[in-house]
Write a protein that holds these residues in place. Structure first.
Motif, PDB file in Angstrom:
ATOM      1  N   ASN A 164       0.832  -1.195   0.000  1.00 22.13           N
ATOM      2  CA  ASN A 164       0.000   0.000   0.000  1.00 22.13           C
ATOM      3  C   ASN A 164       0.866   1.244   0.000  1.00 22.13           C
ATOM      4  OD1 ASN A 164      -2.470  -1.502   0.427  1.00 22.13           O
ATOM      5  ND2 ASN A 164      -1.815  -1.747   2.533  1.00 22.13           N
ATOM      6  N   PRO A 165       0.665   2.143  -0.953  1.00 22.39           N
ATOM      7  CA  PRO A 165       1.378   3.420  -0.889  1.00 22.39           C
ATOM      8  C   PRO A 165       0.950   4.183   0.370  1.00 22.39           C
ATOM      9  CG  PRO A 165       0.297   3.140  -3.020  1.00 22.39           C
ATOM     10  CD  PRO A 165      -0.187   2.051  -2.122  1.00 22.39           C
ATOM     11  N   TYR A 166       1.921   4.790   1.040  1.00 19.20           N
ATOM     12  CA  TYR A 166       1.641   5.597   2.238  1.00 19.20           C
ATOM     13  C   TYR A 166       2.315   6.943   2.020  1.00 19.20           C
ATOM     14  CZ  TYR A 166       0.246   6.257   7.071  1.00 19.20           C
ATOM     15  OH  TYR A 166      -0.386   6.674   8.215  1.00 19.20           O
ATOM     16  N   ILE A 167       1.520   7.988   2.010  1.00 19.57           N
ATOM     17  CA  ILE A 167       2.017   9.320   1.687  1.00 19.57           C
ATOM     18  C   ILE A 167       1.972  10.200   2.933  1.00 19.57           C
ATOM     19  CG2 ILE A 167       1.737  11.330   0.201  1.00 19.57           C
ATOM     20  CD1 ILE A 167       0.097   9.508  -1.697  1.00 19.57           C
ATOM     21  N   SER A 168       3.039  10.944   3.180  1.00 18.70           N
ATOM     22  CA  SER A 168       3.076  11.919   4.272  1.00 18.70           C
ATOM     23  C   SER A 168       2.859  13.312   3.698  1.00 18.70           C
ATOM     24  CB  SER A 168       4.429  11.877   4.981  1.00 18.70           C
ATOM     25  OG  SER A 168       4.611  10.640   5.607  1.00 18.70           O
ATOM     26  N   PHE A 169       1.973  14.060   4.319  1.00 17.13           N
ATOM     27  CA  PHE A 169       1.665  15.418   3.888  1.00 17.13           C
ATOM     28  C   PHE A 169       2.070  16.422   4.960  1.00 17.13           C
ATOM     29  CE2 PHE A 169      -1.151  12.789   1.365  1.00 17.13           C
ATOM     30  CZ  PHE A 169      -1.043  13.361   0.116  1.00 17.13           C
ATOM     31  N   ASP A 170       2.173  17.666   4.561  1.00 12.57           N
ATOM     32  CA  ASP A 170       2.588  18.745   5.457  1.00 12.57           C
ATOM     33  C   ASP A 170       1.371  19.544   5.931  1.00 12.57           C
ATOM     34  OD1 ASP A 170       4.340  20.324   6.909  1.00 12.57           O
ATOM     35  OD2 ASP A 170       4.773  21.657   5.227  1.00 12.57           O
ATOM     36  N   GLY A 171       0.430  18.854   6.554  1.00 17.48           N
ATOM     37  CA  GLY A 171      -0.729  19.543   7.132  1.00 17.48           C
ATOM     38  C   GLY A 171      -1.978  19.531   6.283  1.00 17.48           C
ATOM     39  N   ASN A 172      -1.925  18.976   5.072  1.00 14.83           N
ATOM     40  CA  ASN A 172      -3.129  18.968   4.230  1.00 14.83           C
ATOM     41  C   ASN A 172      -3.554  17.555   3.836  1.00 14.83           C
ATOM     42  OD1 ASN A 172      -0.980  18.565   2.487  1.00 14.83           O
ATOM     43  ND2 ASN A 172      -1.734  19.957   0.906  1.00 14.83           N
ATOM     44  N   ALA A 173      -3.293  16.576   4.696  1.00 12.43           N
ATOM     45  CA  ALA A 173      -3.668  15.186   4.406  1.00 12.43           C
ATOM     46  C   ALA A 173      -5.177  15.035   4.242  1.00 12.43           C
ATOM     47  CB  ALA A 173      -3.160  14.255   5.500  1.00 12.43           C
ATOM     48  N   ARG A 174      -5.960  15.718   5.071  1.00  9.53           N
ATOM     49  CA  ARG A 174      -7.417  15.613   4.976  1.00  9.53           C
ATOM     50  C   ARG A 174      -7.876  16.058   3.580  1.00  9.53           C
ATOM     51  NH1 ARG A 174     -11.214  15.250   8.746  1.00  9.53           N
ATOM     52  NH2 ARG A 174      -9.769  15.873  10.386  1.00  9.53           N
ATOM     53  N   GLU A 175      -7.427  17.213   3.144  1.00 11.14           N
ATOM     54  CA  GLU A 175      -7.811  17.740   1.835  1.00 11.14           C
ATOM     55  C   GLU A 175      -7.355  16.802   0.720  1.00 11.14           C
ATOM     56  OE1 GLU A 175      -6.991  21.631  -1.027  1.00 11.14           O
ATOM     57  OE2 GLU A 175      -6.012  21.515   0.927  1.00 11.14           O
ATOM     58  N   ALA A 176      -6.122  16.309   0.808  1.00 10.16           N
ATOM     59  CA  ALA A 176      -5.588  15.419  -0.225  1.00 10.16           C
ATOM     60  C   ALA A 176      -6.378  14.114  -0.282  1.00 10.16           C
ATOM     61  CB  ALA A 176      -4.109  15.132   0.041  1.00 10.16           C
ATOM     62  N   MET A 177      -6.654  13.512   0.853  1.00  7.87           N
ATOM     63  CA  MET A 177      -7.361  12.235   0.857  1.00  7.87           C
ATOM     64  C   MET A 177      -8.811  12.391   0.400  1.00  7.87           C
ATOM     65  SD  MET A 177      -5.156   9.919   1.395  1.00  7.87           S
ATOM     66  CE  MET A 177      -6.042   8.432   1.870  1.00  7.87           C
ATOM     67  N   GLU A 178      -9.438  13.512   0.727  1.00  8.39           N
ATOM     68  CA  GLU A 178     -10.790  13.761   0.211  1.00  8.39           C
ATOM     69  C   GLU A 178     -10.752  13.920  -1.307  1.00  8.39           C
ATOM     70  OE1 GLU A 178     -12.032  17.021   2.692  1.00  8.39           O
ATOM     71  OE2 GLU A 178     -12.705  15.650   4.280  1.00  8.39           O
ATOM     72  N   PHE A 179      -9.696  14.550  -1.824  1.00 11.24           N
ATOM     73  CA  PHE A 179      -9.512  14.662  -3.272  1.00 11.24           C
ATOM     74  C   PHE A 179      -9.350  13.267  -3.891  1.00 11.24           C
ATOM     75  CE2 PHE A 179      -6.242  14.826  -6.688  1.00 11.24           C
ATOM     76  CZ  PHE A 179      -6.998  15.445  -7.680  1.00 11.24           C
ATOM     77  N   TYR A 180      -8.510  12.417  -3.297  1.00 12.54           N
ATOM     78  CA  TYR A 180      -8.299  11.080  -3.845  1.00 12.54           C
ATOM     79  C   TYR A 180      -9.577  10.241  -3.753  1.00 12.54           C
ATOM     80  CZ  TYR A 180      -3.406  12.439  -3.826  1.00 12.54           C
ATOM     81  OH  TYR A 180      -2.234  13.109  -4.036  1.00 12.54           O
ATOM     82  N   LYS A 181     -10.378  10.464  -2.727  1.00 10.18           N
ATOM     83  CA  LYS A 181     -11.676   9.775  -2.642  1.00 10.18           C
ATOM     84  C   LYS A 181     -12.563  10.210  -3.804  1.00 10.18           C
ATOM     85  CE  LYS A 181     -15.556   8.696   0.379  1.00 10.18           C
ATOM     86  NZ  LYS A 181     -16.706   8.990  -0.443  1.00 10.18           N
ATOM     87  N   ASP A 182     -12.522  11.497  -4.144  1.00  8.66           N
ATOM     88  CA  ASP A 182     -13.287  11.986  -5.286  1.00  8.66           C
ATOM     89  C   ASP A 182     -12.787  11.352  -6.586  1.00  8.66           C
ATOM     90  OD1 ASP A 182     -15.212  13.803  -6.604  1.00  8.66           O
ATOM     91  OD2 ASP A 182     -13.406  14.798  -7.362  1.00  8.66           O
ATOM     92  N   VAL A 183     -11.490  11.143  -6.692  1.00  6.07           N
ATOM     93  CA  VAL A 183     -10.912  10.535  -7.895  1.00  6.07           C
ATOM     94  C   VAL A 183     -11.288   9.057  -7.993  1.00  6.07           C
ATOM     95  CG1 VAL A 183      -8.755   9.857  -9.046  1.00  6.07           C
ATOM     96  CG2 VAL A 183      -8.966  12.140  -8.033  1.00  6.07           C
ATOM     97  N   PHE A 184     -11.037   8.292  -6.921  1.00  9.64           N
ATOM     98  CA  PHE A 184     -11.147   6.834  -6.965  1.00  9.64           C
ATOM     99  C   PHE A 184     -12.436   6.277  -6.377  1.00  9.64           C
ATOM    100  CE2 PHE A 184      -6.502   7.650  -6.697  1.00  9.64           C
ATOM    101  CZ  PHE A 184      -6.175   7.190  -7.960  1.00  9.64           C
TER     102      PHE A 184
END
Length: 137
Positions: free
Chosen positions: A6-26
């Motif tokens: 499983n890819p695991y990505i570290s973000f600099d404070g915007n993980a919530r926004e990024a993961m909601e974006f990826y949920k919209d994509v996938f």
């Protein structure tokens, strides 16, 4: 359950926004836990994401978190996520590409390559590199 990668990505404070974006994509099911839920008392970290997991209907799993204090965040070339499939999944993969490359930077357009596959590379708006490969066979 069998072993998985499983890819695991570290973000600099915007993980919530990024993961909601990826949920919209996938699509799929997104779960998120904050540092505050696990006892963090630093007011700047209580709402930040300690762990998130996206399980898509296509069987993709993507995990992420915000980088905790004291750990270095190194965005950019430290991760590339590859999506691949055959011609039967081509429309699905093209749809992912369209969303990931929008507001991002395309380095290789999604088009037929010399080796015969349709392939593209982009960096999404969060600085994550993506490769999409659609094989003809």
């Amino acid at each position: 359950m069998s072993s998985r990668l499983n890819p695991y990505i570290s973000f600099d404070g915007n993980a919530r926004e990024a993961m909601e974006f990826y949920k919209d994509v996938f699509g799929g099911n997104l779960t998120m836990s904050t540092f505050g839920e696990f006892g963090a008392s630093d007011p700047g970290m209580t709402d930040k994401i300690m762990h998130s997991r996206l399980e898509s209907g296509s069987g993709f799993t993507l995990m992420a978190s915000d980088t905790p204090p004291g750990m270095e965040h190194k965005p950019g070339n430290n991760i590339t996520v590859s999506l691949s499939g055959d011609a039967a999944s081509g429309d699905e993969l093209r749809g992912y590409w369209a969303k990931l490359s929008e507001s991002g930077t395309v380095s290789v357009p999604l088009e037929k390559q010399m080796w015969g596959d349709v392939f593209g590379m982009c960096v999404d708006r969060f600085g994550i590199g993506w490769m999409v490969d659609i094989s003809e066979s």
